[in-house]
Design a protein around this motif. Structure first.
Motif, PDB file in Angstrom:
ATOM      1  N   HIS A  36      12.112  17.425  57.550  1.00 31.81           N
ATOM      2  CA  HIS A  36      12.592  18.807  57.675  1.00 31.81           C
ATOM      3  C   HIS A  36      12.024  19.539  58.878  1.00 31.81           C
ATOM      4  O   HIS A  36      12.024  20.775  58.921  1.00 31.81           O
ATOM      5  N   GLN A  37      11.529  18.798  59.875  1.00 33.37           N
ATOM      6  CA  GLN A  37      11.034  19.421  61.096  1.00 33.37           C
ATOM      7  C   GLN A  37      11.565  18.671  62.315  1.00 33.37           C
ATOM      8  O   GLN A  37      11.859  17.480  62.246  1.00 33.37           O
ATOM      9  N   ASP A  38      11.693  19.382  63.419  1.00 29.12           N
ATOM     10  CA  ASP A  38      12.090  18.778  64.687  1.00 29.12           C
ATOM     11  C   ASP A  38      10.946  18.910  65.679  1.00 29.12           C
ATOM     12  O   ASP A  38      10.293  19.960  65.769  1.00 29.12           O
ATOM     13  N   TRP A  74       6.081  20.899  66.311  1.00 26.14           N
ATOM     14  CA  TRP A  74       7.121  20.600  65.329  1.00 26.14           C
ATOM     15  C   TRP A  74       7.489  21.896  64.618  1.00 26.14           C
ATOM     16  O   TRP A  74       6.616  22.644  64.160  1.00 26.14           O
ATOM     17  N   ARG A 105      13.362  22.531  60.777  1.00 24.01           N
ATOM     18  CA  ARG A 105      14.708  22.164  61.204  1.00 24.01           C
ATOM     19  C   ARG A 105      15.729  23.175  60.691  1.00 24.01           C
ATOM     20  O   ARG A 105      15.785  23.489  59.515  1.00 24.01           O
ATOM     21  N   GLU A 106      16.518  23.708  61.610  1.00 23.82           N
ATOM     22  CA  GLU A 106      17.599  24.627  61.268  1.00 23.82           C
ATOM     23  C   GLU A 106      18.587  24.646  62.420  1.00 23.82           C
ATOM     24  O   GLU A 106      18.243  24.245  63.540  1.00 23.82           O
TER      25      GLU A 106
END
Length: 350
Positions: free
Chosen positions: A69-71, A170, A173-174
């Motif tokens: 859930h992270q970029d 990091w 994520r969206e």
């Protein structure tokens, strides 16, 4: 014989397609200086090699470390000139280079020939935030990408690639992660830093218009209206620290002027006192002078004005700009009724 501009494109293309080493990259021809008089810095081969290794490691970091859930993002910058890379959909790297929509001061640097060269190198303008985008395929090696990024920063942005800042981060994520807003350092860069949250752009497109709730009569309004320009002028002092350059922010009812200072390195600013203009005696009440003191400005003595030195290594350009505009509002009562006059060592600037 091919014009110098086209020879430069061919040499760059050869360097990148062959994955040339840092020593060869250092011999790439330079482009013409920006209208401001800037000149691309030609780094030595060892310095470029160190920078290339750091950028390559950062790219490898975001490619290898996958968090739920992270970029991951790798950011390389010099002052407010930056390139930020993240993972592209379908693999590879999607990189953004700073544009002038959210950083108007870059308009002087990103001339027509430079943006044309960016296009020749595969970068396209993204109108949503005004940055330039390049998607590197999944087959591109981090080393090749790193060399490409360094060449762009040096040749297009006049960045000092021997002294770059490099970091990875990091972020949740969206579809449209937060970005630093106009007037902030590295405007347009994806960031969730708490210090930037108050003015961050958390949308899928930047719209360059003033919110209805923000008016020139407020401190926030002045910062929104003049923040990018004042930040750019302070950045100009930082970049030209070894020269005698200055800028004056004149409201007509008082000014703050800033100049370069060395030993120690700082941005030295003075706020006009009644000693230099008697009429200010009616403006600078004890309460307003207290505002200057609270901001760290010392009483006249070293100079006929109130003064403060902002250390280069611990103070950000946007923070200095915000404080200058706040003091013009709080200490001198400037509410934006008349345009802020900006004067440099070359005279009044438009």
């Amino acid at each position: 014989m091919l014009p110098r501009y086209w020879r430069r494109i061919l040499v760059l293309a050869m360097l990148l397609s062959l994955g040339a080493g840092a020593a060869a990259a250092a011999d790439a021809p330079q482009i013409s200086p920006a209208p401001t008089g800037g000149k691309a810095i030609a780094p030595s081969a060892p310095a470029l090699l160190v920078s290339e290794m750091r950028v390559e490691q950062a790219l490898q970091n975001i490619l290898s470390l996958q968090r739920p859930h992270q970029d991951g993002y790798a950011t390389i910058w010099d002052g407010n000139k930056y390139i930020q890379c993240g993972l592209a959909r379908g693999g590879g790297l999607r990189c953004e280079a700073a544009g002038s929509l959210m950083q108007p001061t870059l308009a002087r640097l990103l001339t027509a020939d430079r943006t044309e060269l960016l296009a020749q190198l595969g970068w396209a303008l993204d109108p949503r935030f005004g940055n330039y985008v390049h998607v590197f395929s999944a087959t591109a090696e981090p080393k090749q990408v790193a060399i490409h990024l360094l060449l762009v920063l040096n040749l297009i942005y006049d960045a000092d690639v021997a002294n770059l800042e490099v970091h990875t981060d990091w972020i949740a994520r969206e579809p449209c992660p937060p970005r630093n807003g106009p007037g902030q350092n590295l405007a347009g860069m994806i960031s969730d830093a708490p210090s930037m949250a108050s003015a961050a752009v958390h949308a899928c497109r930047f719209v360059d218009d003033s919110p209805v709730s923000v008016t020139p009569e407020s401190t926030a309004g002045l910062i929104f209206r003049y923040g990018p320009r004042v930040t750019g002028e302070i950045q100009r002092l930082r970049v030209n620290l070894d020269r005698q350059v200055h800028v004056i922010f004149d409201t007509g009812i008082g000014y703050i002027q800033c100049e370069t200072q060395t030993k120690p390195d700082a941005i030295y600013c003075e706020a006009q006192s009644a000693d230099t203009w008697a009429a200010l005696g009616a403006v600078l009440t004890p309460d307003r002078i207290a505002r200057l003191h609270a901001a760290g400005y010392a009483d006249p003595g070293r100079a006929p004005n109130y003064w403060k030195a902002y250390p280069i290594d611990t103070t950000k350009d946007a923070d200095i700009a915000a404080e200058v505009l706040t003091l013009l509002h709080d200490a001198y009562g400037y509410a934006g009724a008349a345009p802020l006059e900006i004067v440099t060592e070359k005279g009044e600037e438009p």
